[in-house]
Design a protein around this motif. Structure first.
Motif, mmCIF file in Angstrom:
data_model
loop_
_atom_site.group_PDB
_atom_site.id
_atom_site.type_symbol
_atom_site.label_atom_id
_atom_site.label_comp_id
_atom_site.label_asym_id
_atom_site.label_seq_id
_atom_site.Cartn_x
_atom_site.Cartn_y
_atom_site.Cartn_z
ATOM 1 N N UNK A 301 0.877 -1.174 0.000
ATOM 2 C CA UNK A 301 0.000 0.000 0.000
ATOM 3 C C UNK A 301 0.917 1.228 0.000
ATOM 4 N N UNK A 302 0.784 2.077 -1.031
ATOM 5 C CA UNK A 302 1.499 3.361 -1.041
ATOM 6 C C UNK A 302 0.428 4.411 -1.261
ATOM 7 N N UNK A 303 0.194 5.257 -0.258
ATOM 8 C CA UNK A 303 -0.985 6.116 -0.365
ATOM 9 C C UNK A 303 -0.980 7.207 0.689
ATOM 10 N N UNK A 304 -1.787 8.245 0.426
ATOM 11 C CA UNK A 304 -2.179 9.118 1.532
ATOM 12 C C UNK A 304 -3.144 8.315 2.390
ATOM 13 N N UNK A 305 -2.990 8.378 3.687
ATOM 14 C CA UNK A 305 -3.838 7.565 4.569
ATOM 15 C C UNK A 305 -5.094 8.366 4.935
ATOM 16 N N UNK A 309 -9.281 6.997 0.406
ATOM 17 C CA UNK A 309 -8.515 5.874 -0.132
ATOM 18 C C UNK A 309 -8.981 4.519 0.405
ATOM 19 N N UNK A 310 -10.068 4.521 1.182
ATOM 20 C CA UNK A 310 -10.650 3.238 1.607
ATOM 21 C C UNK A 310 -10.025 2.616 2.839
ATOM 22 N N UNK A 336 -4.474 10.781 11.379
ATOM 23 C CA UNK A 336 -3.850 10.198 12.565
ATOM 24 C C UNK A 336 -4.415 8.811 12.901
ATOM 25 N N UNK A 337 -5.747 8.667 12.763
ATOM 26 C CA UNK A 337 -6.357 7.379 13.139
ATOM 27 C C UNK A 337 -5.792 6.234 12.299
ATOM 28 N N UNK A 338 -5.504 6.493 11.004
ATOM 29 C CA UNK A 338 -4.979 5.416 10.159
ATOM 30 C C UNK A 338 -3.484 5.213 10.371
ATOM 31 N N UNK A 377 -8.402 0.193 -2.267
ATOM 32 C CA UNK A 377 -9.868 0.056 -2.228
ATOM 33 C C UNK A 377 -10.600 1.403 -2.130
ATOM 34 N N UNK A 378 -10.278 2.362 -3.013
ATOM 35 C CA UNK A 378 -10.746 3.745 -2.847
ATOM 36 C C UNK A 378 -12.267 3.891 -2.845
#
Length: 480
Positions: A301-305, A309-310, A336-338, A377-378
């Motif tokens: 997974x490479x992403x903004x959290x 973005x699911x 922060x939560x992710x 899984x956006x």
């Protein structure tokens, strides 16, 4: 020769916060140089790296009225990769440690930028046939252009395209303040123009006044006509449906090339990935302290959290997913939560989960090259670039069927032996988990089929060449 000017708030390699910068920096190189002179205009941010600021050369400067204020406008230029980039300079607006700050200052900053772009044109000896504007930050360019046309022959006949990279961000602020900032006549602040739900909306202004509107995938162009994806502008999108089209983004195939990527452990191609790709996996396992086992399926997974973005889906089934024979490598920052959720699972399942809560370009290349599958899984995805990079590196995407993900990842069909990835339709955590487990089953039990999926993905062409051709057709249709 047709002259095109891209107007945007960011571009690689100078300043980047997201995919917009990749598009603006990469796409101009791929147009036919004999037919198109494509240039780019950006703000000159103080937070740009010195190595770029030192290379800029002074072009000219002038003073411009922004309603009741008079502001300095400097123009600097630089040729990079055969493309001329212009930079609008004003330290009052473009100081700070990041290109964007709080919304109020951004609203004034990009009103200044939009007007400065048009005011600069007569002085740089470049009169574009088309102004190609990107996202809300340049949304006022078509509006100011409409205003400039009255009584000024220079601006007549210049066409505009508004490209929406993400409809969620629109640039809205109190109408009275925006009238004061922009100096635009009251006429422009009617509900059929700039005004939306009692506020002034930059992106809406751009959509109303542009000759054509594009988004970054055909499915997203359809989706934004519906209330769920339309971010309260679905009515306008339907009204302008005849001028709206979708062109999928590409990626720079020179920057993202497993055959000679300097960031990865072992280079490989579509011909030898079966033997060589796995060497990247074992190297990354060692580097990240995961259990070193080349047979285990690794998901990247490479992403903004963020919610978009699911990650609420992943969070919901993370414990279940960690019971499977998989490893999960996460790279990115965000809510922060992710960030904390991934840190927690990296602590709880330290041999299976690696949480890299930062962003690094070299590390992202390692993840694309090392993993077997890539999870995206956006909730909505205008285009998405990560799935294109995964396909390029032979890492099988597992995506939700939305926007650009639906347009670029063909779901695997085990009976017809087709497809380049796995996908699910409903925004549901267990539907996602079911799809991940289906991919696991193919990976472990039907290795030959899995390798064929990889091969088909690597053979796809999502370079900018394809997108540039479609943009050229769009330009021709406006100018003819």
């Amino acid at each position: 020769m047709e002259k095109i000017l891209f107007v945007a708030s960011e571009s690689v390699p100078f300043i980047k916060t997201g995919g917009l910068a990749d598009v603006v920096g990469s796409l101009p190189k791929y147009f036919d140089k004999e037919k198109y002179d494509v240039r780019v205009m950006l703000p000159k941010y103080m937070c740009m790296k010195d190595e770029w600021k030192e290379k800029l050369t002074y072009c000219t400067h002038f003073y411009m009225d922004l309603n009741w204020r008079t502001q300095y406008v400097g123009i600097l230029e630089l040729e990079y990769d055969g493309i001329t980039f212009y930079f609008i300079d004003n330290e009052y607006y473009f100081n700070g440690f990041a290109p964007y700050g709080d919304m109020y200052s951004d609203i004034e900053k990009f009103a200044f930028f939009s007007k400065a772009v048009l005011s600069a044109l007569p002085l740089i000896d470049f009169r574009p046939d088309i102004l190609h504007c990107h996202d809300w930050q340049s949304g006022l360019v078509p509006v100011y252009l409409d205003n400039f046309r009255y009584g000024n022959e220079f601006y007549r006949g210049i066409k505009t395209i508004m490209t929406i990279h993400n409809l969620k961000f629109q640039g809205t602020w109190d109408t009275k303040r925006v009238m004061d900032i922009t100096g635009l006549p009251r006429y422009y602040f009617a509900p059929d123009k700039l005004e939306a739900y009692k506020d002034a909306n930059y992106l809406k202004g751009g959509i109303v006044y542009a000759d054509r509107i594009t988004t970054v995938s055909s499915s997203y162009a359809e989706e934004i006509k519906t209330p769920f994806y339309g971010e309260k502008l679905d009515g306008l999108m339907n009204a302008r449906a005849n001028s709206l089209s979708g062109i999928v983004n590409g990626i720079d195939y020179e920057d993202y090339d497993p055959a000679d990527d300097p960031h990865i452990e072992k280079n490989y191609t579509v011909d030898n990935f079966r033997k060589e790709k796995v060497k990247n996996k074992t190297a990354l396992q060692k580097e990240l302290g995961l259990e070193a086992d080349h047979r285990v399926m690794m998901i990247g997974v490479v992403s903004r959290l963020t919610d978009q973005k699911g990650f609420d889906l992943i969070s919901y089934v993370m414990d279940e997913l960690c019971q499977d024979a998989v490893q999960l490598v996460v790279l990115g920052t965000g809510e922060e939560q992710y960030e904390n959720m991934f840190r927690h699972y990296a602590w709880k399942y330290s041999d299976k989960v690696s949480a890299n809560i930062f962003y690094s370009e070299p590390m992202s290349h390692k993840v694309y090259a090392s993993c077997d599958a890539f999870l995206m899984p956006s909730l909505f995805e205008p285009c998405g670039l990560s799935q294109l990079m995964s396909l390029r590196y032979g890492t099988v995407p597992i995506v939700r069927e939305t926007g650009g993900l639906k347009d670029t990842v063909e779901p695997y069909n085990e009976f017809e032996k087709t497809g380049t990835g796995f996908s699910f339709m409903n925004y549901n955590a267990h539907e996602m988990l079911g799809t991940v487990r289906y991919a696991e089953r193919i990976y472990y039990d039907k290795k030959r089929d899995w390798n064929k999926i990889v091969e088909r993905g690597m053979q796809k062409d999502f370079s900018w060449k394809n997108s540039a051709k479609q943009y050229e057709e769009l330009y021709e249709s406006i100018l003819c």
